[in-house]
Design a protein around this motif. Sequence first.
Motif: not given
Length: 169
Positions: A25-31, A65-68, A124-129, A157-166
Amino acid sequence: MRRPLEAVEQPDGTVVTREVGDGRVLAHQHCLADEGTIPRRHSCDGEDRPPPLSWSAPPAGTSSLALILDDPDAPGGRFIHWLAWDMTPDTGGLGEGEAAPLEGRNDFGMVGYRGPCPPHGHRRHRYRFRLHAVTGDLGLAPGAGVQELERAVAAKVLAVAELVGTYQR
């Protein structure tokens, strides 16, 4: 070979992404919750500051960790807003407005974060973290581009977490 990812939103707003059938598990929290609206203060219409990000439980062997952060809906194709790496897994995250230890060149031509800024009146655009758990040093200098970062991450890479905001203007 990476397994498919499954995302589950927790009561505290944390989106937990897990490789299905693997237990890591890799958790990724955003606002925001996944597919939620990115607050104006994190966009070019506001303070243009990075949002708070947090993580927990990276896979064993994770050294950094690396973020795009990208916009796949930009009129000219994929647009890079933030490249960040060398983030220590045990720090648990980056605070609002906090820069990463190392950052790359975004498609605005500068190093660091630049928030959502779609054309006025555009859909509306999507923004992928996308947060990558990696093993070993990526060996990149500050200011590296997205292709360099993606090449370095792909090899470790071992794992990837993705969160999408708009966001929409």
